[in-house]
Motif scaffolding. Sequence first.
Motif, PDB file in Angstrom:
ATOM      1  N   PHE A   1       0.788  -1.227   0.000  1.00 23.03           N
ATOM      2  CA  PHE A   1       0.000   0.000   0.000  1.00 23.03           C
ATOM      3  C   PHE A   1       0.821   1.279   0.000  1.00 23.03           C
ATOM      4  N   ARG A   2       2.141   1.185  -0.002  1.00 16.65           N
ATOM      5  CA  ARG A   2       2.964   2.399  -0.008  1.00 16.65           C
ATOM      6  C   ARG A   2       4.017   2.341  -1.105  1.00 16.65           C
ATOM      7  N   LYS A   3       3.637   1.835  -2.255  1.00 21.38           N
ATOM      8  CA  LYS A   3       4.573   1.739  -3.377  1.00 21.38           C
ATOM      9  C   LYS A   3       4.723   3.058  -4.127  1.00 21.38           C
ATOM     10  N   ASN A   4       3.681   3.864  -4.153  1.00 21.20           N
ATOM     11  CA  ASN A   4       3.665   5.092  -4.952  1.00 21.20           C
ATOM     12  C   ASN A   4       3.469   6.311  -4.055  1.00 21.20           C
ATOM     13  N   PRO A   5       4.515   6.743  -3.361  1.00 21.01           N
ATOM     14  CA  PRO A   5       4.336   7.900  -2.475  1.00 21.01           C
ATOM     15  C   PRO A   5       4.072   9.171  -3.274  1.00 21.01           C
ATOM     16  N   ILE A   6       3.380  10.077  -2.652  1.00 17.30           N
ATOM     17  CA  ILE A   6       3.065  11.351  -3.289  1.00 17.30           C
ATOM     18  C   ILE A   6       4.292  12.250  -3.199  1.00 17.30           C
ATOM     19  N   VAL A   7       4.675  12.808  -4.326  1.00 17.74           N
ATOM     20  CA  VAL A   7       5.800  13.740  -4.352  1.00 17.74           C
ATOM     21  C   VAL A   7       5.214  15.148  -4.340  1.00 17.74           C
ATOM     22  N   TRP A   8       5.421  15.837  -3.253  1.00 17.26           N
ATOM     23  CA  TRP A   8       4.882  17.183  -3.113  1.00 17.26           C
ATOM     24  C   TRP A   8       5.849  18.189  -3.715  1.00 17.26           C
ATOM     25  N   HIS A   9       5.306  19.216  -4.330  1.00 15.19           N
ATOM     26  CA  HIS A   9       6.129  20.291  -4.870  1.00 15.19           C
ATOM     27  C   HIS A   9       6.581  21.187  -3.729  1.00 15.19           C
ATOM     28  N   THR A  10       7.757  21.763  -3.899  1.00 11.98           N
ATOM     29  CA  THR A  10       8.210  22.723  -2.899  1.00 11.98           C
ATOM     30  C   THR A  10       7.430  24.018  -3.092  1.00 11.98           C
ATOM     31  N   PRO A  11       7.108  24.704  -2.026  1.00 11.40           N
ATOM     32  CA  PRO A  11       6.334  25.940  -2.182  1.00 11.40           C
ATOM     33  C   PRO A  11       7.151  27.010  -2.902  1.00 11.40           C
ATOM     34  N   ALA A  12       6.492  27.716  -3.770  1.00  7.98           N
ATOM     35  CA  ALA A  12       7.156  28.772  -4.533  1.00  7.98           C
ATOM     36  C   ALA A  12       7.332  30.002  -3.654  1.00  7.98           C
ATOM     37  N   GLU A  13       8.452  30.659  -3.841  1.00  5.84           N
ATOM     38  CA  GLU A  13       8.706  31.895  -3.106  1.00  5.84           C
ATOM     39  C   GLU A  13       7.843  33.004  -3.700  1.00  5.84           C
ATOM     40  N   PRO A  14       7.229  33.815  -2.866  1.00  3.50           N
ATOM     41  CA  PRO A  14       6.420  34.915  -3.419  1.00  3.50           C
ATOM     42  C   PRO A  14       7.324  35.938  -4.103  1.00  3.50           C
ATOM     43  N   GLN A  15       6.920  36.347  -5.281  1.00  3.53           N
ATOM     44  CA  GLN A  15       7.715  37.315  -6.034  1.00  3.53           C
ATOM     45  C   GLN A  15       7.293  38.721  -5.653  1.00  3.53           C
ATOM     46  N   GLU A  16       8.287  39.556  -5.452  1.00  2.49           N
ATOM     47  CA  GLU A  16       7.989  40.950  -5.135  1.00  2.49           C
ATOM     48  C   GLU A  16       7.837  41.708  -6.445  1.00  2.49           C
ATOM     49  N   SER A  17       6.767  42.440  -6.549  1.00  5.31           N
ATOM     50  CA  SER A  17       6.539  43.177  -7.790  1.00  5.31           C
ATOM     51  C   SER A  17       7.351  44.467  -7.776  1.00  5.31           C
ATOM     52  N   GLY A  18       7.930  44.800  -8.917  1.00  4.99           N
ATOM     53  CA  GLY A  18       8.742  46.007  -9.036  1.00  4.99           C
ATOM     54  C   GLY A  18       7.891  47.264  -9.096  1.00  4.99           C
ATOM     55  N   ASP A  19       6.675  47.135  -9.563  1.00  2.00           N
ATOM     56  CA  ASP A  19       5.786  48.291  -9.679  1.00  2.00           C
ATOM     57  C   ASP A  19       4.898  48.361  -8.443  1.00  2.00           C
ATOM     58  N   LYS A  20       5.351  49.106  -7.471  1.00  2.00           N
ATOM     59  CA  LYS A  20       4.529  49.284  -6.280  1.00  2.00           C
ATOM     60  C   LYS A  20       3.651  50.499  -6.494  1.00  2.00           C
ATOM     61  N   LYS A  21       2.399  50.272  -6.340  1.00  2.00           N
ATOM     62  CA  LYS A  21       1.457  51.369  -6.537  1.00  2.00           C
ATOM     63  C   LYS A  21       1.448  52.254  -5.298  1.00  2.00           C
ATOM     64  N   LYS A  22       1.371  53.518  -5.559  1.00  2.00           N
ATOM     65  CA  LYS A  22       1.293  54.458  -4.452  1.00  2.00           C
ATOM     66  C   LYS A  22      -0.141  54.512  -3.968  1.00  2.00           C
ATOM     67  N   GLU A  23      -0.249  54.397  -2.689  1.00  2.00           N
ATOM     68  CA  GLU A  23      -1.582  54.485  -2.120  1.00  2.00           C
ATOM     69  C   GLU A  23      -1.856  55.944  -1.782  1.00  2.00           C
ATOM     70  N   THR A  24      -2.898  56.435  -2.316  1.00  2.00           N
ATOM     71  CA  THR A  24      -3.274  57.817  -2.031  1.00  2.00           C
ATOM     72  C   THR A  24      -4.574  57.820  -1.265  1.00  2.00           C
ATOM     73  N   LYS A  25      -4.634  58.722  -0.316  1.00  2.00           N
ATOM     74  CA  LYS A  25      -5.853  58.846   0.465  1.00  2.00           C
ATOM     75  C   LYS A  25      -6.598  60.078  -0.008  1.00  2.00           C
ATOM     76  N   LYS A  26      -7.839  59.892  -0.222  1.00  2.00           N
ATOM     77  CA  LYS A  26      -8.670  61.022  -0.616  1.00  2.00           C
ATOM     78  C   LYS A  26      -9.243  61.652   0.641  1.00  2.00           C
ATOM     79  N   THR A  27      -9.173  62.939   0.678  1.00  2.00           N
ATOM     80  CA  THR A  27      -9.748  63.653   1.816  1.00  2.00           C
ATOM     81  C   THR A  27     -11.085  64.228   1.409  1.00  2.00           C
ATOM     82  N   LYS A  28     -11.970  64.257   2.323  1.00  2.00           N
ATOM     83  CA  LYS A  28     -13.302  64.780   2.034  1.00  2.00           C
ATOM     84  C   LYS A  28     -13.437  66.195   2.487  1.00  2.00           C
TER      85      LYS A  28
END
Length: 105
Positions: free
Chosen positions: A78-105
């Motif tokens: 019952f253990r002839k075919n073990p599951i091969v798990w993928h390694t977790p991918a590293e999160p990629q940091e995006s080069g284009d960071k959007k500026k957060e602007t706050k609107k004032t009322k």
Amino acid sequence: MDGMIAMLPAPLQKLSSHIDFQGQKVAERTYQVILTIAGIIGFLVGFWTQQLSYAMFTVLGASAFTALIILPPWPFLFRKNPIVWHTPAEPQESGDKKKETKKTK
């Protein structure tokens, strides 16, 4: 499941209790085949001897035999075919960071 394994004595905790998906399929098919054959043999024995108890003992004996084969996670079955798990991918940091602007009322 790990909590139940932690309750076992130390020597038994080293034993693996997992089976793979292919092993589950083999275990279920083996269970079905053995109990079907045992049911047919039990019916024939009971019919031939005219004793319902003989038929029941035949099926119960086959159930115990099936449990001895199916319940332990045998590595060669019952253990002839073990599951091969993928390694977790590293999160990629995006080069284009959007500026957060706050609107004032």
